[in-house]
Scaffold this motif. Structure first.
Motif, PDB file in Angstrom:
ATOM      1  N   ILE A   4      44.877  41.489  54.021  1.00 45.85           N
ATOM      2  CA  ILE A   4      44.392  41.741  52.506  1.00 45.85           C
ATOM      3  C   ILE A   4      43.279  42.362  52.443  1.00 45.85           C
ATOM      4  N   ALA A   5      43.173  43.454  51.518  1.00 44.13           N
ATOM      5  CA  ALA A   5      41.936  44.211  51.297  1.00 44.13           C
ATOM      6  C   ALA A   5      41.278  43.944  49.863  1.00 44.13           C
ATOM      7  N   LEU A   6      39.800  43.609  50.145  1.00 43.21           N
ATOM      8  CA  LEU A   6      39.258  43.215  48.766  1.00 43.21           C
ATOM      9  C   LEU A   6      39.035  44.352  47.825  1.00 43.21           C
ATOM     10  N   GLY A   7      38.726  45.512  48.556  1.00 45.84           N
ATOM     11  CA  GLY A   7      38.300  46.710  47.460  1.00 45.84           C
ATOM     12  C   GLY A   7      37.044  46.779  47.108  1.00 45.84           C
ATOM     13  N   SER A   8      36.700  47.800  46.334  1.00 45.80           N
ATOM     14  CA  SER A   8      35.183  47.985  45.907  1.00 45.80           C
ATOM     15  C   SER A   8      35.215  47.579  44.258  1.00 45.80           C
ATOM     16  N   THR A   9      34.121  46.894  43.837  1.00 45.34           N
ATOM     17  CA  THR A   9      34.208  46.530  42.464  1.00 45.34           C
ATOM     18  C   THR A   9      34.028  47.898  41.537  1.00 45.34           C
ATOM     19  N   GLN A  10      33.894  49.368  42.381  1.00 44.44           N
ATOM     20  CA  GLN A  10      33.604  50.382  41.540  1.00 44.44           C
ATOM     21  C   GLN A  10      35.051  50.927  41.249  1.00 44.44           C
ATOM     22  N   GLU A  11      36.049  50.410  42.031  1.00 41.08           N
ATOM     23  CA  GLU A  11      37.530  50.781  42.173  1.00 41.08           C
ATOM     24  C   GLU A  11      37.937  51.082  40.512  1.00 41.08           C
ATOM     25  N   ALA A  12      37.597  49.770  39.846  1.00 41.20           N
ATOM     26  CA  ALA A  12      38.242  49.535  38.465  1.00 41.20           C
ATOM     27  C   ALA A  12      37.562  50.884  37.398  1.00 41.20           C
ATOM     28  N   THR A  13      36.694  51.635  37.806  1.00 40.07           N
ATOM     29  CA  THR A  13      36.142  52.608  37.113  1.00 40.07           C
ATOM     30  C   THR A  13      36.708  54.059  37.537  1.00 40.07           C
ATOM     31  N   GLU A  14      37.397  54.104  38.534  1.00 41.59           N
ATOM     32  CA  GLU A  14      37.851  55.478  39.062  1.00 41.59           C
ATOM     33  C   GLU A  14      38.827  56.105  38.264  1.00 41.59           C
ATOM     34  N   PRO A  15      39.165  57.269  38.227  1.00 44.19           N
ATOM     35  CA  PRO A  15      40.296  57.672  37.169  1.00 44.19           C
ATOM     36  C   PRO A  15      41.665  57.450  37.801  1.00 44.19           C
ATOM     37  N   ASP A  16      41.943  57.470  38.919  1.00 44.36           N
ATOM     38  CA  ASP A  16      43.458  57.166  39.421  1.00 44.36           C
ATOM     39  C   ASP A  16      43.584  55.607  39.186  1.00 44.36           C
ATOM     40  N   CYS A  17      42.723  54.903  39.342  1.00 46.14           N
ATOM     41  CA  CYS A  17      42.754  53.453  39.050  1.00 46.14           C
ATOM     42  C   CYS A  17      43.041  53.140  37.470  1.00 46.14           C
ATOM     43  N   LEU A  18      42.264  53.690  36.669  1.00 48.93           N
ATOM     44  CA  LEU A  18      42.660  53.626  35.327  1.00 48.93           C
ATOM     45  C   LEU A  18      43.876  54.112  34.990  1.00 48.93           C
ATOM     46  N   ARG A  19      44.312  55.363  35.309  1.00 46.93           N
ATOM     47  CA  ARG A  19      45.602  55.756  34.968  1.00 46.93           C
ATOM     48  C   ARG A  19      46.813  54.974  35.777  1.00 46.93           C
ATOM     49  N   ALA A  20      46.408  53.927  36.617  1.00 50.91           N
ATOM     50  CA  ALA A  20      47.467  53.322  37.367  1.00 50.91           C
ATOM     51  C   ALA A  20      47.412  51.999  36.599  1.00 50.91           C
ATOM     52  N   ILE A  21      46.453  51.708  35.813  1.00 56.66           N
ATOM     53  CA  ILE A  21      46.481  50.307  34.964  1.00 56.66           C
ATOM     54  C   ILE A  21      47.194  50.661  33.627  1.00 56.66           C
ATOM     55  N   VAL A  22      46.948  51.754  33.107  1.00 60.99           N
ATOM     56  CA  VAL A  22      47.720  52.236  31.783  1.00 60.99           C
ATOM     57  C   VAL A  22      49.159  52.416  32.097  1.00 60.99           C
ATOM     58  N   ALA A  23      49.617  52.810  33.370  1.00 64.68           N
ATOM     59  CA  ALA A  23      50.973  53.253  33.859  1.00 64.68           C
ATOM     60  C   ALA A  23      51.685  51.635  33.970  1.00 64.68           C
ATOM     61  N   GLU A  24      51.005  50.638  34.460  1.00 60.70           N
ATOM     62  CA  GLU A  24      51.450  49.423  34.696  1.00 60.70           C
ATOM     63  C   GLU A  24      51.784  48.564  33.193  1.00 60.70           C
ATOM     64  N   ILE A  98      41.165  43.794  44.080  1.00 61.90           N
ATOM     65  CA  ILE A  98      40.614  44.201  42.772  1.00 61.90           C
ATOM     66  C   ILE A  98      41.568  44.911  41.952  1.00 61.90           C
ATOM     67  N   ARG A  99      42.414  45.621  42.583  1.00 62.77           N
ATOM     68  CA  ARG A  99      43.377  46.384  41.760  1.00 62.77           C
ATOM     69  C   ARG A  99      44.550  45.471  41.181  1.00 62.77           C
ATOM     70  N   SER A 100      45.012  44.532  42.234  1.00 59.88           N
ATOM     71  CA  SER A 100      45.823  43.653  41.913  1.00 59.88           C
ATOM     72  C   SER A 100      45.692  42.786  40.556  1.00 59.88           C
ATOM     73  N   ILE A 101      44.226  42.484  40.502  1.00 55.43           N
ATOM     74  CA  ILE A 101      44.017  41.629  39.482  1.00 55.43           C
ATOM     75  C   ILE A 101      44.229  42.397  38.211  1.00 55.43           C
ATOM     76  N   LEU A 102      43.696  43.805  38.331  1.00 54.96           N
ATOM     77  CA  LEU A 102      43.853  44.396  37.151  1.00 54.96           C
ATOM     78  C   LEU A 102      45.235  45.099  36.699  1.00 54.96           C
ATOM     79  N   TYR A 103      46.058  45.097  37.808  1.00 55.12           N
ATOM     80  CA  TYR A 103      47.559  45.472  37.626  1.00 55.12           C
ATOM     81  C   TYR A 103      48.115  43.950  36.874  1.00 55.12           C
ATOM     82  N   ILE A 104      47.788  42.885  37.242  1.00 58.53           N
ATOM     83  CA  ILE A 104      48.160  41.720  36.621  1.00 58.53           C
ATOM     84  C   ILE A 104      47.958  41.519  35.132  1.00 58.53           C
ATOM     85  N   ILE A 105      46.703  41.652  35.039  1.00 57.48           N
ATOM     86  CA  ILE A 105      46.224  41.757  33.595  1.00 57.48           C
ATOM     87  C   ILE A 105      46.977  42.694  32.566  1.00 57.48           C
ATOM     88  N   ALA A 106      47.221  44.003  33.066  1.00 57.37           N
ATOM     89  CA  ALA A 106      47.936  44.874  32.573  1.00 57.37           C
ATOM     90  C   ALA A 106      49.333  44.540  32.037  1.00 57.37           C
TER      91      ALA A 106
END
Length: 250
Positions: A4-24, A98-106
């Motif tokens: 399991i990878a924690l990831g970085s707190t900056q991940e939420a502001t990265e363009p590819d992550c934001l696009r992924a959240i919107v896609a979810e 980090i990304r998992s939490i954002l995905y689940i919220i989306a």
């Protein structure tokens, strides 16, 4: 076994992550709109959603929309549409915490918005919720959801995630849709065959009916996590570079 990878707190502001959240959000919204909408439509027909024809119609609708929405989001976010899928891939090391939490919220927000819109468009009809059938107790319901969601995640891993899969390119989402439809036919009359906490959350929120709702978090999350753990431990040959881990906080 995947780590399991924690990831970085900056991940939420990265363009590819934001696009992924919107896609979810978008893909889950469209999935739930069609899935719950089909259940509402079946409920208005002769025999209702509880008849074999109604159940079959709901199963087919879910199979089709799951296949299409996974295909639509696969190259952007992975096309999860489902907290249980996200957890299963998290356990396998394919997505960070980090990304998992954002995905689940989306996913939860997308489901809720879809059900709110359905209630408005249908003149105030209640969105049908997942509840246990008469004669099915909590343990039976949880085990049913564990098995059905395990089946779903095992298929996701075998047909989409596994680098040695034999599935033709792009055909994995269709097979995942097939197993969702089959599972609804198998379990729909007993537990409702949710396999997806977000799919259950939206209707429960909009109808404000939380009967048995915890079953549709506990069962799918256990089934999804278990499938990810078992497939990664026993069947997959890792060829990808592991996700970076954040040492602090462990």
């Amino acid at each position: 076994m995947g780590k399991i990878a924690l990831g970085s707190t900056q991940e939420a502001t990265e363009p590819d992550c934001l696009r992924a959240i919107v896609a979810e959000f978008v893909c889950t919204f469209l999935f739930v709109f069609a899935g719950v909408g089909s259940a509402m439509a079946a409920g208005k027909m002769i025999g209702g959603a509880d008849s074999i024809m109604g159940l079959t119609a709901v199963a087919v609708a879910h199979a089709l929309v799951v296949a299409v929405m996974i295909s639509a989001g696969l190259h952007i976010s992975g096309g999860h549409l489902n907290p249980a899928v996200t957890l299963g891939l998290l356990v396998g090391g394919h997505i960070t915490i980090i990304r998992s939490i954002l995905y689940i919220i989306a996913q939860i927000i997308g489901s809720s918005f879809a059900c709110l819109l359905l209630k408005y468009l249908t003149g105030g009809l209640d969105t049908p919720v997942h509840t246990l059938a008469s004669g099915i107790d909590f343990l039976q319901g949880v085990i049913m959801e564990i098995v059905l969601t395990f089946s779903l995640l095992f298929t996701v891993y075998a047909t989409i995630v596994d680098p040695k899969k034999l599935t033709p390119a792009g055909f994995g989402p269709t097979l995942v849709g097939f197993v969702v439809g089959a599972n609804i036919l198998a379990g729909g009359c007993f537990s409702g065959a949710s396999m997806n906490p977000a799919r259950s959350f939206g209707p429960a929120l909009v109808s404000w009916n939380w009967t048995d709702h915890w079953v549709y978090w506990v069962g799918p999350l256990i089934g999804g996590g278990l499938a990810g753990l078992i497939y990664e431990s026993f069947f997959i040959t890792r060829t990808h570079v592991p996700l970076p881990r954040e040492e602090e906080g462990f």
